[in-house]
Write an enzyme that holds these catalytic residues in place. Structure first.
Site, mmCIF file in Angstrom:
data_model
loop_
_atom_site.group_PDB
_atom_site.id
_atom_site.type_symbol
_atom_site.label_atom_id
_atom_site.label_comp_id
_atom_site.label_asym_id
_atom_site.label_seq_id
_atom_site.Cartn_x
_atom_site.Cartn_y
_atom_site.Cartn_z
ATOM 1 N N THR A 178 9.672 -19.873 -62.775
ATOM 2 C CA THR A 178 10.528 -19.445 -61.672
ATOM 3 C C THR A 178 11.996 -19.490 -62.037
ATOM 4 O OG1 THR A 178 8.879 -20.227 -60.082
ATOM 5 C CG2 THR A 178 11.103 -19.891 -59.244
ATOM 6 N N TYR A 209 8.014 -12.553 -56.400
ATOM 7 C CA TYR A 209 8.864 -12.406 -57.579
ATOM 8 C C TYR A 209 7.980 -12.481 -58.812
ATOM 9 C CZ TYR A 209 8.347 -17.461 -58.155
ATOM 10 O OH TYR A 209 7.825 -18.719 -58.329
ATOM 11 N N THR A 238 7.337 -24.751 -62.690
ATOM 12 C CA THR A 238 7.122 -26.069 -62.076
ATOM 13 C C THR A 238 5.656 -26.400 -61.845
ATOM 14 O OG1 THR A 238 7.387 -25.134 -59.847
ATOM 15 C CG2 THR A 238 9.359 -26.019 -60.922
ATOM 16 N N ASP A 239 4.773 -25.370 -61.816
ATOM 17 C CA ASP A 239 3.373 -25.639 -61.464
ATOM 18 C C ASP A 239 2.695 -26.582 -62.442
ATOM 19 O OD1 ASP A 239 3.563 -24.090 -59.236
ATOM 20 O OD2 ASP A 239 2.378 -22.413 -60.005
ATOM 21 N N SER A 296 3.970 -20.718 -65.369
ATOM 22 C CA SER A 296 3.401 -21.894 -66.044
ATOM 23 C C SER A 296 1.934 -22.122 -65.711
ATOM 24 C CB SER A 296 4.220 -23.150 -65.728
ATOM 25 O OG SER A 296 4.091 -23.535 -64.377
ATOM 26 N N LYS A 312 4.556 -32.714 -59.197
ATOM 27 C CA LYS A 312 4.941 -31.775 -58.156
ATOM 28 C C LYS A 312 4.192 -32.133 -56.880
ATOM 29 C CE LYS A 312 5.663 -26.866 -57.244
ATOM 30 N NZ LYS A 312 5.500 -25.471 -57.754
ATOM 31 N N GLU A 330 -13.395 -50.469 -54.698
ATOM 32 C CA GLU A 330 -14.581 -50.016 -53.961
ATOM 33 C C GLU A 330 -15.672 -49.537 -54.915
ATOM 34 O OE1 GLU A 330 -13.898 -47.820 -50.103
ATOM 35 O OE2 GLU A 330 -11.941 -47.529 -51.065
#
Length: 336
Positions: A20, A35, A101-102, A68, A174, A292
């Site tokens: 991006t 985009y 960023t992904d 990404s 993220k 647990e």
């Protein structure tokens, strides 16, 4: 940089992968939602940054121009090779990687695990494309240059610069789909706050002189994330074994839990030599051993502070380095 270099602008290698931060296509008024990631070349981005008059000597090298979500081993291999060459080059002071960023948390952790801490390596991205109203990319990029040029930046491992914060790649994730401050840091908070004019570190460098923790792999093994859900059965586990996975990360309920039949199937995987790591599908929190789930009896590993995406990356690196024994895998996750 050495003391004798302080009078010169830092020489920074800038590796571009798209994302991006290099996105374009928000429309004539910059208000569109759609985009194209990587629509702008790295040379254009660096040119925009140079126009700000920052005191830095930037040298762009484009690795890819992709979103990404499409990054993979070929790009990671090229990034690692370029960073390694920069570490060995006395003329280079730091490396900045422009990245979507992904999957920035996966790339950041992979490089953090397989590079020494000799010189700063900094990932930077954006939540809005370059031609959108309120685009954040150039500010983040300028902030990354500020960090890269600071003598105190070395010895902190790979870092991510987003939203005026400097985060350790080991801790960054993220946590929001589109918010401008989408990244969080857990279990440790940010390393520093940064603007294009100021940089305030919150503590001394904590990894000075560290060698790479693991060798960069010749290949990454097929490793899957299995998300737990109420009422699920063991068939998804069997399906993963059927495609030849070498490791499994459970994105479990709460503190890494799953229905009993799923845990039993995962225990059988572990007994067959396929490491299984329990992470949590919730946004934040530690996954501890034997809370647990009886990890000792089932042969499972607790992910501790790593969420599913970073847990998968660490597990792949471990398997590629021949580390599959649950006790050794647990020790790597405990190392933090």
């Amino acid at each position: 940089m050495t003391d004798t270099d302080l009078s010169k602008p830092p020489r920074i290698l800038v590796l571009g992968t798209g994302g991006t931060i290099a996105g374009a296509g928000a429309g004539a008024r910059g208000t569109g939602a759609a985009y194209r990631p990587g629509g702008l070349s790295l040379d254009v981005l660096v040119g925009h940054l140079a126009a700000l008059g920052l005191e830095a000597d930037l040298h762009p090298q484009e690795i890819a121009r992709i979103g990404s979500q499409d990054i993979g081993f070929a790009e990671w291999q090229a990034l690692h090779a370029a960073c390694s060459a920069a570490n060995a080059d006395p003329a280079i002071d730091a490396v900045i990687i422009t990245h979507g960023t992904d999957t920035a948390e996966e790339t950041g952790l992979l490089l953090d695990l397989t590079l020494p801490t000799t010189k700063p390596v900094i990932l930077v991205g954006a939540m809005r494309p370059a031609d959108a109203v309120g685009a954040d990319g150039m500010r983040n990029f300028a902030n990354a240059v500020k960090v890269a040029g600071d003598p105190q930046a070395a010895g902190r491992g790979v870092m991510l610069v987003m939203g005026d914060a400097v985060l350790a790649a080991r801790d960054a994730r993220k946590a929001a789909t589109s918010a401008i401050d989408a990244f969080r840091s857990f279990p440790r908070g940010p390393l520093a706050r940064v603007t294009p004019a100021t940089l305030d570190w919150f503590g001394p460098a904590h990894r000075v002189g560290e060698a790479a923790r693991y060798a960069f792999p010749a290949a990454l093994p097929r490793t899957a994330i299995l998300t737990a859900g109420a009422g699920m059965d063991a068939l998804p586990v069997e399906a993963l074994l059927g495609i030849g996975v070498k490791g499994i990360v459970l994105a479990g309920m709460g503190q890494g839990n799953a229905p009993r039949v799923v845990l039993e199937a995962l225990s059988a995987c572990a007994a067959a030599g396929v490491p299984v790591v329990r992470a949590a599908r919730v946004d934040e929190g530690l996954v501890d051993r034997n809370v647990e789930v009886d990890d000792d009896a089932l042969g499972l590993v607790a992910a501790r502070a790593l969420g599913p995406a970073r847990a998968r990356m660490l597990l792949m690196v471990l398997i590629a380095n021949g580390i599959t024994d649950p006790r050794q895998v647990q020790a790597a996750f405990d190392a933090g």
